[in-house]
Design an enzyme around this catalytic site. Structure first.
Site, PDB file in Angstrom:
ATOM      1  N   SER A   1       0.852  -1.161  -0.007  1.00 50.55           N
ATOM      2  CA  SER A   1      -0.036   0.098  -0.117  1.00 50.55           C
ATOM      3  C   SER A   1       0.647   1.241   0.157  1.00 50.55           C
ATOM      4  CB  SER A   1      -0.924   0.053   1.268  1.00 50.55           C
ATOM      5  OG  SER A   1      -1.847  -0.947   1.098  1.00 50.55           O
TER       6      SER A   1
ATOM      7  N   HIS B   1       0.682   4.986   4.251  1.00 55.85           N
ATOM      8  CA  HIS B   1       0.143   5.560   3.417  1.00 55.85           C
ATOM      9  C   HIS B   1       0.351   6.797   3.052  1.00 55.85           C
ATOM     10  CE1 HIS B   1      -3.393   2.235   3.662  1.00 55.85           C
ATOM     11  NE2 HIS B   1      -2.161   1.748   3.616  1.00 55.85           N
TER      12      HIS B   1
END
Length: 228
Positions: free
Chosen positions: A123, A175
Site C-alpha cells: 500500500s 499510506h
C-alpha cells in the site's frame, strides 16, 4: 531476445515484473504460513522498528512485497496493475520503478518514525503511484484530460485516507508517507514524455525528500530506543 526486446518496448514491463514478484512472494507465504502467523511475517521482513534499529535496514523495503491475506494482496494487485500501467506509460520503465520503490520506502520511513506497529503491504508503494499521478496533474493542469483524471484520482486518494482514519489494522502513516514520497520523487525524476518540469521545482522536491528522510529516520531511531 527479440521477443524480450519487443516486450520491453511495447508493454508495461516494470509493472508486470513488480506484480509477478509480489504475487510470487505471496504464494510462498501461503504455502509456508501454516500456524506461524505474525512470526512468519517478521522473519520474512515485516516493518519492525526494533529490528530496524538493530541494523536490519532492509525492513524498510521488504514490507512492500508481503501481504496478510488474499483480500489484502488482491486489492493492492489491482492498484499496482491499473495505476502502474498509467504511470509507466507517462514516466517510462525506470522512472516507474524508482517511483514505486522510493515512494514505498518513504511510506515505511514515515511509519518507522510515527508508528511502533509491525506492518506489511504494498500500500505504501500504491499510494506513491497516486502521488506521482497527482504531481502530473499539478504540473500539467492546463491539459483538460490530465486535469479531469487528476481530479478523479485526488478524490479517490482522499476517500482512501478518510477510510484509513476510521479503520483498524491499517498503517495510515505508511499510506501518507507513500503518497508524499511518490509526489516528491516524481518531481525529482520529471516527466519527459509529457513535458518539462521546472528545474527549481525538481531541486526543491529532491531537497525536501532527502531532508524529510533524514529527519524521520532520526526520529524513528530515537523513538525506538526510548521504547526498549
Amino acid at each position: 531476445m527479440r521477443t524480450i526486446k519487443r516486450w520491453w518496448q511495447t508493454e508495461a514491463a516494470v509493472t508486470q515484473i513488480i506484480l509477478a514478484v509480489t504475487v510470487g512472494v505471496f504464494l510462498i507465504e501461503w504455502l509456508f504460513m501454516g500456524d506461524a502467523g505474525i512470526l512468519l511475517f517478521n522473519s520474512l521482513g515485516a516493518k519492525n522498528n526494533q529490528a530496524i534499529v538493530a541494523g536490519q535496514w532492509w525492513r524498510l523495503i521488504t514490507p512492500m512485497f508481503l501481504h496478510m491475506g488474499l483480500s489484502h494482496i488482491a486489492l493492492n494487485a489491482v492498484v499496482i496493475y491499473f495505476m502502474g500501467i498509467q504511470i509507466e506509460a507517462m514516466f517510462g520503465h525506470w522512472r516507474m520503478f524508482l517511483i514505486y520503490m522510493i515512494g514505498g520506502i518513504s511510506g515505511n520511513v514515515l511509519s518507522f518514525a510515527l508508528s511502533n506497529d509491525q506492518s506489511v503491504g504494498a500500500s505504501t508503494a500504491c499510494f506513491a503511484l497516486f502521488g506521482a499521478f497527482l504531481m502530473v496533474g499539478e504540473s500539467f493542469w492546463e491539459n483538460p484530460v490530465i486535469r479531469q483524471l487528476s481530479g478523479r484520482f485526488l478524490l479517490l486518494t482522499v476517500m482512501n485516507l478518510v477510510f484509513d482514519m476510521f479503520s483498524t489494522g491499517i498503517d495510515i502513516w505508511g499510506h501518507v508517507g507513500g503518497l508524499a514520497g511518490g509526489f516528491l520523487i516524481a518531481y525529482t525524476l520529471g516527466v519527459p514524455r509529457i513535458g518539462k518540469i521546472s528545474n527549481v521545482k525538481r531541486i526543491v522536491a529532491t531537497v525536501v525528500l532527502v531532508v524529510a528522510w533524514l529527519a524521520l529516520l532520526k526520529m524513528g531511531f530515537t523513538n525506538a530506543k526510548l521504547t526498549v
